[in-house]
Design a protein around this motif. Structure first.
Motif, PDB file in Angstrom:
ATOM      1  N   ASN A 224       7.486  11.016  -3.154  1.00 52.49           N
ATOM      2  CA  ASN A 224       7.026  12.378  -2.869  1.00 52.49           C
ATOM      3  C   ASN A 224       6.575  13.084  -4.143  1.00 52.49           C
ATOM      4  OD1 ASN A 224       7.426  12.018  -0.224  1.00 52.49           O
ATOM      5  ND2 ASN A 224       9.356  13.136  -0.093  1.00 52.49           N
ATOM      6  N   ARG A 225       7.238  12.714  -5.242  1.00 48.51           N
ATOM      7  CA  ARG A 225       6.828  13.321  -6.518  1.00 48.51           C
ATOM      8  C   ARG A 225       5.363  12.943  -6.814  1.00 48.51           C
ATOM      9  NH1 ARG A 225       6.074  12.004 -11.437  1.00 48.51           N
ATOM     10  NH2 ARG A 225       6.628   9.818 -11.090  1.00 48.51           N
ATOM     11  N   GLN A 226       5.078  11.702  -6.568  1.00 49.87           N
ATOM     12  CA  GLN A 226       3.708  11.243  -6.817  1.00 49.87           C
ATOM     13  C   GLN A 226       2.728  11.972  -5.896  1.00 49.87           C
ATOM     14  OE1 GLN A 226       3.573   6.993  -6.532  1.00 49.87           O
ATOM     15  NE2 GLN A 226       5.023   6.726  -8.233  1.00 49.87           N
ATOM     16  N   THR A 227       3.122  12.093  -4.630  1.00 51.38           N
ATOM     17  CA  THR A 227       2.255  12.790  -3.662  1.00 51.38           C
ATOM     18  C   THR A 227       2.039  14.235  -4.107  1.00 51.38           C
ATOM     19  OG1 THR A 227       3.351  11.447  -2.006  1.00 51.38           O
ATOM     20  CG2 THR A 227       1.958  13.217  -1.182  1.00 51.38           C
TER      21      THR A 227
ATOM     22  N   VAL B  77      -0.949  18.705  -6.300  1.00 50.32           N
ATOM     23  CA  VAL B  77      -1.037  19.818  -7.259  1.00 50.32           C
ATOM     24  C   VAL B  77      -2.274  19.629  -8.143  1.00 50.32           C
ATOM     25  CG1 VAL B  77       0.066  20.797  -9.309  1.00 50.32           C
ATOM     26  CG2 VAL B  77       1.394  20.401  -7.249  1.00 50.32           C
ATOM     27  N   ALA B  78      -2.486  18.374  -8.586  1.00 46.79           N
ATOM     28  CA  ALA B  78      -3.645  18.111  -9.444  1.00 46.79           C
ATOM     29  C   ALA B  78      -4.934  18.444  -8.702  1.00 46.79           C
ATOM     30  CB  ALA B  78      -3.633  16.644  -9.860  1.00 46.79           C
TER      31      ALA B  78
ATOM     32  N   ILE C  64      13.892  18.900  -0.707  1.00 49.93           N
ATOM     33  CA  ILE C  64      12.765  19.734  -1.188  1.00 49.93           C
ATOM     34  C   ILE C  64      12.453  19.428  -2.652  1.00 49.93           C
ATOM     35  CG2 ILE C  64      11.932  22.107  -1.460  1.00 49.93           C
ATOM     36  CD1 ILE C  64      14.072  22.866   0.694  1.00 49.93           C
ATOM     37  N   GLN C  65      11.168  19.192  -2.935  1.00 46.76           N
ATOM     38  CA  GLN C  65      10.705  19.012  -4.312  1.00 46.76           C
ATOM     39  C   GLN C  65       9.589  20.041  -4.559  1.00 46.76           C
ATOM     40  OE1 GLN C  65      10.552  14.662  -3.369  1.00 46.76           O
ATOM     41  NE2 GLN C  65      10.160  14.590  -5.581  1.00 46.76           N
TER      42      GLN C  65
ATOM     43  N   SER D 179       5.401  22.809  -2.793  1.00 46.86           N
ATOM     44  CA  SER D 179       6.646  22.070  -2.458  1.00 46.86           C
ATOM     45  C   SER D 179       6.347  20.997  -1.413  1.00 46.86           C
ATOM     46  CB  SER D 179       7.702  23.013  -1.892  1.00 46.86           C
ATOM     47  OG  SER D 179       7.968  24.026  -2.810  1.00 46.86           O
ATOM     48  N   ILE D 180       7.120  19.961  -1.533  1.00 44.79           N
ATOM     49  CA  ILE D 180       7.020  18.923  -0.497  1.00 44.79           C
ATOM     50  C   ILE D 180       8.401  18.802   0.128  1.00 44.79           C
ATOM     51  CG2 ILE D 180       7.402  17.005  -2.111  1.00 44.79           C
ATOM     52  CD1 ILE D 180       5.293  15.485  -0.498  1.00 44.79           C
TER      53      ILE D 180
END
Ligand code: ADP
Length: 602
Positions: free
Chosen positions: A45-48, A53-54, A255-256, A268-269
């Motif tokens: 999810n961090r990658q997503t 965000v990018a 939540i991230q 947030s994801i």
């Protein structure tokens, strides 16, 4: 025997107990699996999120510089100089429309320092901004103050979410207009796929402006303070003036978040925790199943081991039982053997007793027969003898007295009486002859063996060495089986008697020679031999050199009689080397053929 131990069943129960004891081991497994899957999900999810965000920042940054560049365009400046010039307006409108089409912005518009929109890229559309007043928007105020303005807000007419960038249009130090570029953010939401993870972008108020979850839009993720509420009322960024709170359950969502620099936005994801729980549950289930399988295997192994041990014990018991049975059987056999030995011994003793009794009986029978015979002979013969004597005496007296006739009469009486005596003897002989049987075919060796067997004991006692010189082939002779045995027995007994009178060595020879008419059986001993008198009289009845208890003097007489009856002969002699030598002359017989019915001992 030891009782069979009842098999212990509760082994499965103890395994279940063991399973219960081992169950807590699943907890670390669950923790490990949870951490693993959570970390994996977080990383994914961090990658997503980073990508998202990018992408969002890229879009925004693309438009961030646009108002500044557009502010220098001459048609726009010309319009600001003559706001009411229609031709200028028209040129400016077309210019902005073209720029919008080329850059992909949502709307581009120019406002006067009073906040009235002079030209807009959507001048020809229903919701045209031309003539509209946006003084209430913060980006207007910021640009008027000479700064670059940024703002998120819902289009008041389009109802579309947008991010606004504004720049002042300067004439020296003076702000003569404000250029605004609106970026459409609805696209930023539609990019999000239909995944279990949810996207959420909040603004500086913590209000959700973009979300893949439709219900969450324009809801406050945190409590709003008064200043914020007032700003919302003034700036109208949302469709509502009082966003309803959004309570996100931490236990349901992972939540991230990532802050988008400069924009004041936070992306947030939210991943449903179920995404972690499901594989964790599977892992724990697999772990539990493996544990159970392991325990089942252990149980089976233990059961097999127990069966194996039981079988070994059973085998050992069976072996023990077999050994005991063998021992018992051996003992029984030994007892039986002992009993048999005792019985054989008893039988032998009884046989000896019987033989002795038989001997005694024969002896007694012989004696009584002899007694009876002598009594009858003397009774029968004494009377005529006495009469003869008295007639003879009388005849003498009568002859002395010249009474010759009377003397002749007496002599006649004597003659008659002797005739009567002769007749008595003839009767006796006739009586003796009555038992004679016709001869039969008898095997000589077996008869001899029998006779020897009867005397075996005595021979052994005297230590008599027997020297046999008989042919292997059976010699068949004419005889009576019993009579032949009787003769042989008598002769052998005589030999033993004779040998008992001398010192050892005692020997007995048995030999046979064939003659043209028959077989000569020769019995020889190294005893004292016949005396001259015996050689002469031995065959006569009642001749004996032995004491009255030992001998009757009938043995050889009987032998003689029997031999004659069988057509044979009995010859007595002494051997040149000493000792008696008796020859039995027997006639040949056809082998195996009985010449007459089997005789009985008379
Ligand atoms: P007994 O049984 O009374 O001896 P037998 O008729 O058998 O009567 O024998 C008569 C006698 O012949 C015997 O007393 C013995 O003197 C003599 N006699 C028989 N056989 C032998 C022998 N083998 N050796 C020496 N003398 C014998």
């Amino acid at each position: 025997m030891t009782p069979t131990p009842t098999p212990r069943r509760p082994r499965w129960r103890s395994l279940a107990l063991l399973a219960l004891l081992l169950a807590p081991l699943l907890w670390p497994l669950q923790q490990l699996a949870e951490r693993y899957y959570r970390d994996e999900l977080i990383e994914q999810n961090r990658q997503t999120l980073d990508l998202y965000v990018a992408n969002l920042l890229g879009t925004l940054r693309r438009f961030e510089v646009l108002p500044n560049i557009l502010a220098d365009l001459p048609p726009l400046r010309a319009l600001l100089a003559t706001p009411d010039d229609r031709a200028q307006q028209d040129r400016a409108n077309r210019l902005l429309t073209r720029v919008r089409e080329e850059t992909g912005a949502d709307v581009i518009y120019l406002m006067s320092p009073q906040g009235i929109t002079l030209t807009s890229s959507n001048w020809d559309q229903q919701d045209s901004f031309v003539g509209r007043d946006f003084t209430y928007r913060p980006y207007f105020r910021e640009a008027l103050a000479g700064k670059q303005g940024r703002f998120f807000g819902l289009g008041t007419t389009s109802r579309k979410r947008g991010y606004f960038f504004s720049s002042p249009v300067r004439d020296g130090e003076r702000v003569i207009g404000i250029l605004v570029v609106k970026v459409d953010l609805d696209d930023a939401e539609s990019l999000w796929g239909n995944t279990p993870e949810q996207l959420m972008v909040t603004d500086s108020n913590g209000v959700v402006i973009i979300s893949s979850h439709r219900d969450w839009r324009f809801r406050a993720t945190r409590p709003l303070d008064n200043a914020e509420r007032a700003a919302i009322a003034a700036n109208q960024p949302y469709p509502t003036q009082a966003p309803t709170p959004l309570q996100l359950d931490d236990s349901a969502w992972l939540i991230q978040s990532r802050a988008l620099q400069e924009t004041g936005l936070t992306a947030s994801i939210l991943a449903p925790r179920q995404l972690v729980e499901r594989p964790v549950r599977t892992a724990v289930a697999i772990g539990a199943a493996s544990l159970l399988a392991l325990l089942a295997l252990l149980g089976l192994l233990l059961q097999r081991r127990r069966h194996y041990i039981e079988r070994i014990a059973l085998d050992a018991r069976a072996k023990r039982e077999l050994e005991i049975r063998v021992l018992e059987r051996t003992h029984d056999l030994e007892t039986l053997n002992d009993r048999l030995k005792d019985e054989v011994l008893e039988r032998e003793q009884a046989q000896q007793e019987l033989l002795r009794t038989q001997d005694e009986l024969v002896q007694a029978g012989k004696l009584s027969a002899l007694g009876t015979m002598s009594a009858s002979i003397s009774h029968e013969l004494n009377q005529p003898l006495a009469a003869i004597r008295s007639y003879a005496d009388n005849a003498g007296v009568l002859l002395d007295h010249q009474r010759t006739d009377e003397a002749r009469g007496n002599l006649k009486q004597i003659s008659e009486l002797t005739g009567r005596m002769a007749s008595i003897i003839a009767h006796l002989r006739a009586f003796a002859r009555r038992d004679r049987h016709a001869p039969e075919s008898v095997a000589l060796q077996p008869a001899l063996d029998d006779a020897l067997a009867l005397l075996a004991k005595r021979r052994r006692a005297l230590d008599v060495e027997l020297i046999r010189d008989l042919p292997e082939a059976t010699l068949w002779v004419q005889a009576g089986e019993t009579r032949l045995r009787q003769v042989l027995g008598n002769l052998l007994a005589n030999a033993c008697d004779a040998l008992s009178e001398k010192a050892p060595p005692r020997r007995m020879w048995l030999s046979a020679e064939s003659t043209p008419t028959g077989v000569n059986l020769i019995l020889r001993d190294n005893g004292p031999g016949f005396s001259a008198q015996a050689l002469e009289h031995a065959r006569e009845p009642f001749f004996t050199t032995k004491t009255s208890t030992q001998g009757l003097g009938l043995g050889l007489a009987i032998c003689e009689t029997l031999m004659r009856a069988l057509g044979g002969e009995l010859l007595l002699a002494n051997h040149p080397d000493g000792g008696a030598q008796i020859t039995l002359q027997l006639r040949h017989a056809t082998p195996g053929a009985n010449l007459a019915a089997t005789e009985e001992f008379s």
